[in-house]
Design a protein around this motif. Structure first.
Motif, PDB file in Angstrom:
ATOM      1  N   ARG A 130       0.831  -1.201   0.000  1.00 60.69           N
ATOM      2  CA  ARG A 130       0.000   0.000   0.000  1.00 60.69           C
ATOM      3  C   ARG A 130       0.871   1.259   0.000  1.00 60.69           C
ATOM      4  N   LEU A 131       1.961   1.196   0.764  1.00 59.62           N
ATOM      5  CA  LEU A 131       2.907   2.308   0.807  1.00 59.62           C
ATOM      6  C   LEU A 131       3.509   2.559  -0.570  1.00 59.62           C
ATOM      7  N   LEU A 132       3.905   1.505  -1.252  1.00 56.90           N
ATOM      8  CA  LEU A 132       4.485   1.638  -2.586  1.00 56.90           C
ATOM      9  C   LEU A 132       3.502   2.274  -3.560  1.00 56.90           C
ATOM     10  N   LEU A 133       2.274   1.790  -3.543  1.00 59.03           N
ATOM     11  CA  LEU A 133       1.256   2.348  -4.439  1.00 59.03           C
ATOM     12  C   LEU A 133       1.040   3.832  -4.180  1.00 59.03           C
ATOM     13  N   ASN A 134       0.891   4.195  -2.924  1.00 55.76           N
ATOM     14  CA  ASN A 134       0.648   5.592  -2.591  1.00 55.76           C
ATOM     15  C   ASN A 134       1.828   6.482  -2.977  1.00 55.76           C
ATOM     16  N   ASN A 135       3.036   5.984  -2.818  1.00 58.44           N
ATOM     17  CA  ASN A 135       4.204   6.776  -3.180  1.00 58.44           C
ATOM     18  C   ASN A 135       4.318   6.948  -4.692  1.00 58.44           C
ATOM     19  N   LEU A 136       4.053   5.881  -5.451  1.00 63.16           N
ATOM     20  CA  LEU A 136       4.121   5.974  -6.912  1.00 63.16           C
ATOM     21  C   LEU A 136       3.039   6.901  -7.455  1.00 63.16           C
TER      22      LEU A 136
END
Length: 272
Positions: free
Chosen positions: A237-243
């Protein structure tokens, strides 16, 4: 998010960096001189990050998964480098220059990815990964011939985005899930997650509108809700939000900050 933050969450990711640096230890310059100062940031390392997160999620942090992460990252970097090759039609290739340097460096990484498949004893991944490479280059041809020349219709642009932006990440998610004995439903969710990551990650190619980016962010967040919960899921979820951060005007309710995520360190050693 910087490389150091992801290295903190996924210590084994440093092995992927070591593989790349060893491959590109060239007299002409280092890996970072070729790919830029942020060569190891998440917007360039997300294929390897995705593989390692899925391996964590399904409790399959094996030697083969670490090799798979290095393999997909080699393919991703090789393709990124090949995109820097000058266009002959644009008159940017000097007289007498027959093989641009970027072509040689990219080819070196494509050769290295096959060597890593052999070293990691994961040759079964060769066929699906080769299909992904073909799909990415087909998308690149559409981009060069139609999109960049202004002749593309919406279906051409969509095909380019799908082929060039998502093929590798979707395949990586599928392979990592299969290794972890993911169910059919989980495999479908992993592929949906991979498409979302690919669309958001390939931002230089996809030219997504704000609404399109929001759509793919929602698709990705929905997909990971269907996957095993825990620290690795939170990191996805962190990766998605950062991208997707550069398109969002406000933070989704499901956003996660790095302080909230604490992946358990991988205790097994890298073997080469």
């Amino acid at each position: 998010m910087s490389w150091k933050k992801w290295e903190h969450l996924l210590p084994e990711l440093s092995n992927v960096r070591a593989q790349l640096e060893a491959t590109l230890r060239l007299k002409s310059g280092s890996y970072t001189s070729i790919m830029g100062a942020n060569a190891f940031d998440e917007d360039k390392m997300y294929p390897a990050i995705v593989v390692l997160l899925i391996a964590r999620m399904f409790g399959h942090t094996t030697r083969s998964m670490r090799y798979l992460a290095s393999v997909v990252q080699c393919i991703h970097v090789a393709t990124e480098i090949h995109r820097t090759i000058p266009d002959e039609r644009a008159g940017t290739i000097r007289d007498g220059q027959t093989i641009p340097f970027a072509a040689l460096v990219g080819d070196l990484l494509y050769a290295r990815f096959f060597a890593l498949l052999c070293e990691g004893e994961i040759l079964s991944c060769l066929y699906p990964l080769s299909q992904s490479i073909c799909a990415m280059h087909e998308g690149a041809m559409i981009r060069k011939e139609l999109v960049e020349t202004g002749y593309a219709q919406e279906n051409h642009t969509e095909a380019m985005r799908t082929l060039e932006g998502t093929s590798l990440v979707v395949t990586a998610c599928r392979l990592a899930g299969q290794a972890g004995n993911a169910s059919f439903e989980e495999s479908q969710a992993l592929e949906q997650f991979g498409r979302a990551v690919g669309m958001l990650g390939a931002q230089r190619l996809t030219s997504l509108s704000t609404s399109q980016a929001a759509h793919w962010l929602a698709q990705g967040l929905d997909a990971i809700e269907q996957l095993p919960q825990g620290a690795a899921n939170d990191a996805c979820r962190l990766l998605l939000n950062n991208l997707g951060a550069r398109w969002r005007s406000e933070t989704p309710r499901s956003a996660v900050v790095v302080a909230d995520v604490a992946c358990v360190p991988c205790t097994s050693k890298w073997v080469v």
